[in-house]
Motif scaffolding. Structure first.
Motif, mmCIF file in Angstrom:
data_model
loop_
_atom_site.group_PDB
_atom_site.id
_atom_site.type_symbol
_atom_site.label_atom_id
_atom_site.label_comp_id
_atom_site.label_asym_id
_atom_site.label_seq_id
_atom_site.Cartn_x
_atom_site.Cartn_y
_atom_site.Cartn_z
ATOM 1 N N SER A 1 47.420 38.750 44.033
ATOM 2 C CA SER A 1 46.476 37.701 44.490
ATOM 3 C C SER A 1 45.379 38.385 45.183
ATOM 4 O O SER A 1 44.183 38.041 45.082
ATOM 5 N N THR A 2 45.734 39.275 46.124
ATOM 6 C CA THR A 2 44.485 40.095 46.718
ATOM 7 C C THR A 2 43.665 40.718 45.811
ATOM 8 O O THR A 2 42.490 40.905 45.988
ATOM 9 N N VAL A 3 44.161 41.453 44.823
ATOM 10 C CA VAL A 3 43.446 42.277 43.752
ATOM 11 C C VAL A 3 42.337 41.502 42.874
ATOM 12 O O VAL A 3 41.465 41.656 42.757
ATOM 13 N N MET A 4 43.132 39.958 42.514
ATOM 14 C CA MET A 4 42.468 39.240 41.586
ATOM 15 C C MET A 4 41.307 38.580 42.176
ATOM 16 O O MET A 4 39.922 38.500 41.957
ATOM 17 N N LEU A 5 41.414 38.099 43.488
ATOM 18 C CA LEU A 5 40.340 37.584 44.500
ATOM 19 C C LEU A 5 39.242 38.576 44.567
ATOM 20 O O LEU A 5 38.209 38.204 44.502
ATOM 21 N N LEU A 6 39.444 39.598 44.865
ATOM 22 C CA LEU A 6 38.421 40.786 45.379
ATOM 23 C C LEU A 6 37.818 41.518 44.127
ATOM 24 O O LEU A 6 36.787 42.094 44.242
ATOM 25 N N THR A 7 38.294 41.264 42.834
ATOM 26 C CA THR A 7 37.959 42.056 41.794
ATOM 27 C C THR A 7 37.301 41.123 40.886
ATOM 28 O O THR A 7 35.964 40.780 40.621
ATOM 29 N N PHE A 47 31.714 33.841 49.327
ATOM 30 C CA PHE A 47 32.316 35.003 49.482
ATOM 31 C C PHE A 47 33.372 34.932 50.611
ATOM 32 O O PHE A 47 33.977 35.734 51.044
ATOM 33 N N SER A 48 32.644 34.183 51.747
ATOM 34 C CA SER A 48 33.538 33.927 52.903
ATOM 35 C C SER A 48 34.914 33.515 52.783
ATOM 36 O O SER A 48 36.116 33.850 53.165
ATOM 37 N N GLU A 49 34.961 32.485 51.667
ATOM 38 C CA GLU A 49 36.278 31.990 51.425
ATOM 39 C C GLU A 49 37.136 32.863 50.704
ATOM 40 O O GLU A 49 38.329 32.895 50.939
ATOM 41 N N LEU A 50 36.519 33.700 49.855
ATOM 42 C CA LEU A 50 37.424 34.910 49.248
ATOM 43 C C LEU A 50 38.037 35.754 50.178
ATOM 44 O O LEU A 50 38.997 35.923 50.268
ATOM 45 N N TYR A 51 37.173 36.105 51.114
ATOM 46 C CA TYR A 51 37.562 37.161 52.056
ATOM 47 C C TYR A 51 38.719 36.455 53.043
ATOM 48 O O TYR A 51 39.660 37.257 53.254
ATOM 49 N N GLY A 52 38.499 35.202 53.716
ATOM 50 C CA GLY A 52 39.497 34.551 54.341
ATOM 51 C C GLY A 52 40.908 34.398 53.511
ATOM 52 O O GLY A 52 41.862 34.385 54.161
ATOM 53 N N ALA A 53 40.446 34.017 52.123
ATOM 54 C CA ALA A 53 42.058 33.874 51.508
ATOM 55 C C ALA A 53 42.869 35.301 51.418
ATOM 56 O O ALA A 53 43.931 35.257 51.644
ATOM 57 N N VAL A 54 41.920 36.257 51.089
ATOM 58 C CA VAL A 54 42.811 37.698 51.238
ATOM 59 C C VAL A 54 43.361 37.958 52.634
ATOM 60 O O VAL A 54 44.466 38.507 52.545
ATOM 61 N N THR A 55 42.665 37.492 53.634
ATOM 62 C CA THR A 55 42.906 37.961 54.923
ATOM 63 C C THR A 55 44.227 37.200 55.362
ATOM 64 O O THR A 55 45.213 37.768 55.901
ATOM 65 N N MET A 56 44.453 36.068 54.697
ATOM 66 C CA MET A 56 45.666 34.968 54.856
ATOM 67 C C MET A 56 46.561 35.563 54.078
ATOM 68 O O MET A 56 47.972 35.639 54.657
ATOM 69 N N ASN A 57 46.514 36.144 53.063
ATOM 70 C CA ASN A 57 47.537 36.969 52.097
ATOM 71 C C ASN A 57 48.138 38.057 53.020
ATOM 72 O O ASN A 57 49.286 38.301 53.067
ATOM 73 N N CYS A 63 41.323 46.410 49.280
ATOM 74 C CA CYS A 63 40.668 45.881 50.503
ATOM 75 C C CYS A 63 39.730 46.668 51.302
ATOM 76 O O CYS A 63 38.804 46.035 51.807
ATOM 77 N N ILE A 64 40.167 47.844 51.330
ATOM 78 C CA ILE A 64 39.077 48.788 52.218
ATOM 79 C C ILE A 64 37.844 49.071 51.296
ATOM 80 O O ILE A 64 36.723 48.903 52.047
ATOM 81 N N VAL A 65 37.971 49.266 50.294
ATOM 82 C CA VAL A 65 36.696 49.255 49.366
ATOM 83 C C VAL A 65 35.847 48.283 49.223
ATOM 84 O O VAL A 65 34.704 48.269 49.650
ATOM 85 N N MET A 66 36.438 46.954 49.198
ATOM 86 C CA MET A 66 35.496 45.738 49.010
ATOM 87 C C MET A 66 35.098 45.330 50.458
ATOM 88 O O MET A 66 34.270 44.877 50.749
ATOM 89 N N GLY A 67 36.038 45.657 51.449
ATOM 90 C CA GLY A 67 35.890 45.297 52.985
ATOM 91 C C GLY A 67 34.617 46.242 53.347
ATOM 92 O O GLY A 67 33.809 45.622 54.041
ATOM 93 N N ILE A 68 34.671 47.416 53.086
ATOM 94 C CA ILE A 68 33.422 48.200 53.590
ATOM 95 C C ILE A 68 32.149 47.899 52.787
ATOM 96 O O ILE A 68 30.913 47.691 53.587
ATOM 97 N N LEU A 69 32.280 47.555 51.591
ATOM 98 C CA LEU A 69 31.035 46.721 50.761
ATOM 99 C C LEU A 69 30.719 45.881 51.337
ATOM 100 O O LEU A 69 29.261 45.575 51.464
#
Length: 589
Positions: A166-172, A505-515, A547-553
């Motif tokens: 879930s995390t990888v699919m949402l952020l990629t 993008f806020s929704e995607l970041y929020g969904a990953v944070t909840m994961n 998470c770190i790569v996309m978070g920093i980006l």
């Protein structure tokens, strides 16, 4: 990101048809006159077992794509269909996956209806993010609470696969797709709303977001801290502290989850205060620019102090009736031409802000000394915000223009513009509330009931094909639990506006944070309470990298040219390859 109001009956009947079809296919019996070692029990009758010698008439059997395993499949709840064949479990995964997708859709629709009635704050910040992560959390929960500890240890790979997938699919995949469908022309380092003339230019086309989206990316990157903590014993090759590390990681995860929910609750208030402050700065910079333009001389002397003579002349020019005080109507001349429409501020509100800073005597008017003191304070604030030298000189006053441009950029980053959104009142709150409650209840029930059968189908398919259950859950299950969220985000991104991109993008970041927080908390709780072994180094590494790569980006940029989506897309196959290499080449299993 609203769902159609007619989705409820349509989805329900589609769901019902699929379920009846699956029951008919796998619950029915085919009576044959021959016995075979390749026949598989339907799970109801006893024929077809390892020691069975009965013929087809003595034991009801199914002869479709028989699995090599001869043991009878175990029906979920004693009546749901099951099979040991690979093709049969693919069908069940699709059916149960669709049911989980429907549950996620109902939860999302009910959440948005509830948000319309109650607004942000407690509902938007605490309740809705938890509901959004509920299907994933439910699947993770059932993967580890059923069966013996040994069975749970083998089944939790489904949970960690879903969590990582879930995390990888949402952020990629989803992040990159939103970047492409929402692209606009990039001019002056920002995307221009609704202007898309440069095609697939890697540098000249992309999306822009507000500063709050960058904060969401930062929070997402911080949310991986529990993964790091739980992985420390493996990092130091220690077996003694693994159980304790799981407990510490669980406490940290729950603490971060609570902190994140509190931030979400108060974030609208924080955003409002920040916007008010930036609007106030915009009024200051606009008036200073106006005074600079109309001043009969420099506002500062060569010694770096306010030019009292010039300020007195400005005061007298504004004081039309010559009574020695500036009234509301006379102060209006100061705010004319500030372009208040850029910050959605009325002239009366701007005058109120000026009075708040200048009128120290609280008599609702400004005398000459108050005017001089107020302008002096503003000039020093403008100069200090730009880090200008305290030395006065011929070009020193240029910082006023810089200060004005800075406030405009700050307001743009805060993303207050809501011109693309039509806010409508709720006509029948009671009816909408009932509908929202029913959707939430139905979604929760479906997720709770069909999570366990879906996990069983994944495990059975894994046994029939010898494909590790992690890869199945990594690829397939996120499509079921996150499809509604993903489709909604992609559709919203097609509006090609900065505000819609920011929300997407806020929704995607929020969904990953909840994961990373809620779902991981559930997983850690299962591992700790059941005494399971935490042995998911490769999966954790994948989550950390993505998470770190996309978070920093997302933290360091607010504009994303199309080349950034290439990074996102590349991380998905990289993640799968990394887990395979680490587990099956280097033996991290």
């Amino acid at each position: 990101m609203k769902k159609s109001p007619n989705m409820f009956p349509k989805s329900f009947f589609t769901l019902l048809i699929l379920f009846i079809l699956s029951t008919a296919v796998y619950g029915g019996r085919v009576i044959v006159d021959q016995s075979s070692s390749d026949l598989v029990s339907d799970g109801v009758h006893g024929g077809g077992g390892r020691n069975s010698t009965s013929t087809g008439r003595e034991g009801a059997i199914i002869s479709l794509f028989a699995a090599p395993v001869e043991e009878a499949c175990e029906q979920s709840y004693g009546f749901l269909p099951c099979t040991k064949t690979a093709l049969g479990n693919v069908f069940l995964i699709i059916v149960y996956g669709y049911l989980m997708f429907t549950a996620a859709t109902y939860l999302s629709s009910g959440s948005e209806l509830l948000l319309e009635i109650l607004g942000p704050g407690l509902i938007g910040g605490l309740f809705l993010p938890i509901l959004g992560a509920l299907p994933d959390a439910m699947l993770i929960l059932v993967s580890g609470i059923t069966g013996s500890a040994a069975e749970a240890q083998s089944q939790v790979s489904v949970g960690i696969g879903l969590l990582a997938g879930s995390t990888v699919m949402l952020l990629t995949v989803i992040w990159g797709t939103c970047c492409i469908v929402g692209k606009c022309d990039i001019e002056n380092s920002t995307a221009v709303d609704l202007k898309d003339t440069k095609g697939l230019s890697l540098t000249g086309s992309g999306v822009a977001t507000d500063i709050w989206t960058s904060y969401a990316a930062m929070i997402m990157a911080i949310s991986v801290l529990p993964f790091i903590v739980v992985q420390l014993p493996q990092l130091f090759h220690s077996n003694s502290g693994r159980h304790l590390a799981v407990l510490i990681a669980l406490i940290i995860s729950l603490s971060l989850l609570l902190s994140y929910c509190l931030y979400q609750v108060f974030q609208p208030w924080i955003q409002t205060r920040k916007l008010a402050y930036v609007k106030h700065k915009h009024v200051i910079s606009g008036i200073l620019k106006h005074l600079k333009k109309h001043a009969l001389g420099r506002l500062f002397t060569d010694h770096g102090t306010p030019n009292i003579e010039v300020l007195e002349k400005l005061f007298n020019a504004i004081d039309e009736n010559g009574d020695g005080h500036l009234s509301h109507s006379e102060l209006r001349a100061l705010v004319v031409g500030i372009s208040l429409e850029e910050i959605n501020l009325e002239e009366d509100d701007a005058i109120t802000k000026v009075l708040k800073d200048f009128d120290t005597s609280c008599d609702d008017q400004v005398d000459m000394q108050e005017f001089i003191d107020g302008v002096e304070k503003w000039l020093y604030e403008a100069r200090s915000s730009n880090g200008s030298s305290a030395q006065a000189g011929p070009n020193t006053i240029n910082y006023i223009d810089d200060f004005h441009e800075e406030t405009r950029r700050e307001h743009s980053l805060l993303g207050e513009d809501q011109s693309d959104e039509i806010v409508e009142g709720v006509e029948n709150p009671r009816k909408v509330a009932i509908k929202a409650a029913l959707l939430l209840l139905l979604g929760t029930i479906i997720a709770a009931v069909f999570a366990d059968p879906l996990v069983d189908a994944v495990n059975n398919f894994s046994s029939a094909t010898s494909i590790p259950s992690f890869f199945i859950s990594f690829i397939a299950l996120p499509l079921a639990t996150n499809s509604s969220e993903a489709v909604s985000a992609i559709i919203f991104a097609t509006r090609k506006r900065k505000r819609s991109a920011s929300l997407t993008f806020s929704e995607l970041y929020g969904a990953v944070t909840m994961n990373n927080l809620l779902c991981l908390s559930v997983f850690l709780a299962i591992v700790y309470t059941r005494g399971l072994i935490w042995n998911f180094s490769s999966e954790v590494l994948v989550i950390l990298i993505v998470c770190i790569v996309m978070g920093i980006l997302g933290s360091i940029r607010t504009t994303f040219p199309l080349w950034t989506c290439l990074i996102a897309f590349a991380l998905y196959p990289f993640s799968l390859a990394l887990v395979y290499v680490l587990d099956y080449v280097f033996g991290w299993l």
